[in-house]
Design a protein around this motif. Sequence first.
Motif, PDB file in Angstrom:
ATOM      1  N   UNK A   1     -78.720  36.423 -52.811  1.00  0.00           N
ATOM      2  CA  UNK A   1     -77.738  35.796 -51.796  1.00  0.00           C
ATOM      3  C   UNK A   1     -78.551  35.172 -50.685  1.00  0.00           C
ATOM      4  N   UNK A   2     -79.735  35.817 -50.408  1.00  0.00           N
ATOM      5  CA  UNK A   2     -80.447  35.320 -49.338  1.00  0.00           C
ATOM      6  C   UNK A   2     -81.496  34.034 -50.065  1.00  0.00           C
ATOM      7  N   UNK A   3     -81.787  33.939 -51.201  1.00  0.00           N
ATOM      8  CA  UNK A   3     -82.504  33.127 -51.768  1.00  0.00           C
ATOM      9  C   UNK A   3     -81.698  31.619 -51.649  1.00  0.00           C
ATOM     10  N   UNK A   4     -80.303  31.741 -51.706  1.00  0.00           N
ATOM     11  CA  UNK A   4     -79.521  30.555 -51.754  1.00  0.00           C
ATOM     12  C   UNK A   4     -79.680  29.756 -50.756  1.00  0.00           C
ATOM     13  N   UNK A   5     -80.025  30.423 -49.440  1.00  0.00           N
ATOM     14  CA  UNK A   5     -80.273  29.545 -48.188  1.00  0.00           C
ATOM     15  C   UNK A   5     -81.579  28.692 -48.292  1.00  0.00           C
ATOM     16  N   UNK A   6     -82.464  29.279 -49.140  1.00  0.00           N
ATOM     17  CA  UNK A   6     -83.757  28.346 -49.201  1.00  0.00           C
ATOM     18  C   UNK A   6     -83.715  27.947 -50.395  1.00  0.00           C
ATOM     19  N   UNK A   7     -82.507  27.557 -51.247  1.00  0.00           N
ATOM     20  CA  UNK A   7     -82.597  27.076 -52.549  1.00  0.00           C
ATOM     21  C   UNK A   7     -83.418  25.457 -52.629  1.00  0.00           C
ATOM     22  N   UNK A   8     -83.262  24.627 -51.669  1.00  0.00           N
ATOM     23  CA  UNK A   8     -83.860  23.508 -51.890  1.00  0.00           C
ATOM     24  C   UNK A   8     -85.300  23.703 -51.897  1.00  0.00           C
ATOM     25  N   UNK A   9     -85.626  24.064 -50.768  1.00  0.00           N
ATOM     26  CA  UNK A   9     -87.386  24.407 -50.554  1.00  0.00           C
ATOM     27  C   UNK A   9     -87.677  25.112 -51.783  1.00  0.00           C
TER      28      UNK A   9
ATOM     29  N   UNK B   1     -81.957  27.041 -61.035  1.00  0.00           N
ATOM     30  CA  UNK B   1     -82.390  27.990 -59.930  1.00  0.00           C
ATOM     31  C   UNK B   1     -82.656  29.522 -60.547  1.00  0.00           C
ATOM     32  N   UNK B   2     -81.936  29.793 -61.499  1.00  0.00           N
ATOM     33  CA  UNK B   2     -81.764  31.326 -61.748  1.00  0.00           C
ATOM     34  C   UNK B   2     -81.555  31.190 -63.363  1.00  0.00           C
ATOM     35  N   UNK B   3     -82.167  32.191 -64.183  1.00  0.00           N
ATOM     36  CA  UNK B   3     -82.172  32.527 -65.505  1.00  0.00           C
ATOM     37  C   UNK B   3     -81.845  33.874 -65.814  1.00  0.00           C
ATOM     38  N   UNK B   4     -80.947  34.286 -67.016  1.00  0.00           N
ATOM     39  CA  UNK B   4     -80.919  35.630 -67.219  1.00  0.00           C
ATOM     40  C   UNK B   4     -81.742  36.210 -68.051  1.00  0.00           C
ATOM     41  N   UNK B   5     -82.307  37.456 -67.828  1.00  0.00           N
ATOM     42  CA  UNK B   5     -83.310  38.347 -68.580  1.00  0.00           C
ATOM     43  C   UNK B   5     -82.506  38.864 -70.074  1.00  0.00           C
TER      44      UNK B   5
ATOM     45  N   UNK C   1     -87.629  40.200 -51.203  1.00  0.00           N
ATOM     46  CA  UNK C   1     -88.743  39.083 -50.813  1.00  0.00           C
ATOM     47  C   UNK C   1     -88.147  38.271 -49.672  1.00  0.00           C
ATOM     48  N   UNK C   2     -89.432  38.012 -48.836  1.00  0.00           N
ATOM     49  CA  UNK C   2     -89.181  37.037 -47.750  1.00  0.00           C
ATOM     50  C   UNK C   2     -89.248  35.643 -48.085  1.00  0.00           C
ATOM     51  N   UNK C   3     -87.998  35.116 -48.192  1.00  0.00           N
ATOM     52  CA  UNK C   3     -88.198  33.798 -48.948  1.00  0.00           C
ATOM     53  C   UNK C   3     -88.624  32.697 -48.089  1.00  0.00           C
ATOM     54  N   UNK C   4     -88.397  32.709 -47.064  1.00  0.00           N
ATOM     55  CA  UNK C   4     -89.116  31.879 -45.886  1.00  0.00           C
ATOM     56  C   UNK C   4     -90.463  31.915 -45.939  1.00  0.00           C
ATOM     57  N   UNK C   5     -91.302  33.020 -45.953  1.00  0.00           N
ATOM     58  CA  UNK C   5     -92.763  33.080 -46.371  1.00  0.00           C
ATOM     59  C   UNK C   5     -92.993  32.586 -47.530  1.00  0.00           C
ATOM     60  N   UNK C   6     -92.180  32.942 -48.626  1.00  0.00           N
ATOM     61  CA  UNK C   6     -92.321  32.374 -50.189  1.00  0.00           C
ATOM     62  C   UNK C   6     -92.532  30.967 -49.994  1.00  0.00           C
ATOM     63  N   UNK C   7     -91.536  30.367 -49.518  1.00  0.00           N
ATOM     64  CA  UNK C   7     -91.313  28.823 -49.494  1.00  0.00           C
ATOM     65  C   UNK C   7     -92.805  28.152 -48.878  1.00  0.00           C
ATOM     66  N   UNK C   8     -93.222  28.575 -47.688  1.00  0.00           N
ATOM     67  CA  UNK C   8     -94.156  28.264 -47.130  1.00  0.00           C
ATOM     68  C   UNK C   8     -95.583  28.841 -47.894  1.00  0.00           C
TER      69      UNK C   8
END
Length: 446
Positions: free
Chosen positions: A308-316, A378-382, A425-432
């Motif tokens: 859910x948190x990753x959706x906010x950074x989806x584009x980046x 954006x997402x895959x199933x294992x 994960x800290x998605x903002x940090x990962x995007x940077x």
Amino acid sequence: MVAMAMVAAQQFLCFSKSNCRITTTRPCIPLHHFSSTLLRSRNNKIQFPLISYSSSSSQTPETETETAESCVNLGLELFSKGKVKDALAQFETALSLNPNPVEAQAAFYNKACCHAYRGEGKKAANCLRTALREYNLKFGTILNDPDLASFRALPEFKELQEEARLGGEDVGSSFRRDLKLISEVQAPFRGIRRFFYVAFTAAAGISLFFNVPRILRAIQGGDGAPDVLETAGNAAVNIGGIVVFVALFLWDNKKEEEQIAQISRNETLSRLPLRLSTNRVVELVQLRDTVRPVIIAGKKETVTLALRKAERFRTDLLRRGVLLVPVIWGEGRETKIEKKGFGLQPKAAEALPSIGEDFEKRTQSVTAQSKLKAEVRFKAEAVSPAEWEWWIRDQQKSEGVPVGEDVYIILRLDGRVRRSGRGIPDWDQIAKELPPMEAILSKLER
């Protein structure tokens, strides 16, 4: 009389043609093709020539002689119909009919697939050990085969893989040899370092050997005796050099074993299957140079919150090629496998790529890569979550993380582990942190 004899002969020839004609119902495949087809999946079974004798009055087929070859083929046919018990009996019969090495390898391997399907991990491992040790089975076949997906999630596979990594008489040394070659490519100067370690150790040992008589003479004293302190100092330097270089040699060996273990884990990781948003099933190796998978493993609540948190950074994240792979603890054990084939469900097994030259060409094909890029979202199933969970837990052990803790693992474009962390994960940090796909750093990462 001559005329009557000619008429009788003509009638005999006509009778022969009408009552004993030979028809070949399947094309003949040369025996050298046999080795590459016996280990194929149930959809690509080898066919051998069948000669039948027919008569206009009565058609009585001649009873075929049972051979190891025919038993293996019959076992594969039964296997394709889900008759695992009967298929297992055919493979056991093939082994009792004095098979040649190729037939024995196929019988043991397919017998292992039957045991894996029945959940008999120990029996499957024993069959594979025999095929590896005595019949030169490649360990990569075990890693790649979707029919053994359920076996790869068992502790017996972990033991077998560890034995193969270490090499030896039990499972052969081909897999370890391949791992060492990859290790040498990644650390090309290790051999040179070891050479100098051995050379310097030998030099110090020779010097110490000649120093021992000098020390004895120095202790005894007398005219012309060497200085005790100087001689003892030289001996101490030699002993210190031997200790240091031996320690460096052992340390390098330890690092090599750790690297080989990591390469083995990476190889296992590359064969894990994913289902894309288009419902296509691919192996992770096919997505190399295309995406940066981020594996999110943990309890259902943690994984859901992270997504859910990753959706906010989806584009980046999409600009950086991030593909989310959620793995929920225990989900693989709850999944019921439909008993129509080995390991994966039939649709998933058929969707997996074939292994071999065609597979390598397809993964390197520009057309195939472009199609995959179009299908990746954006997402895959294992697929086969138990196998994913087993790999993640093994990775946790190697990094000293408590097994079963919520973690995330970021992979590079080349499929290797970039870094990992605990919790969400800290998605903002990962995007940077991750460069865009079109950046030079991303090209260097491939």
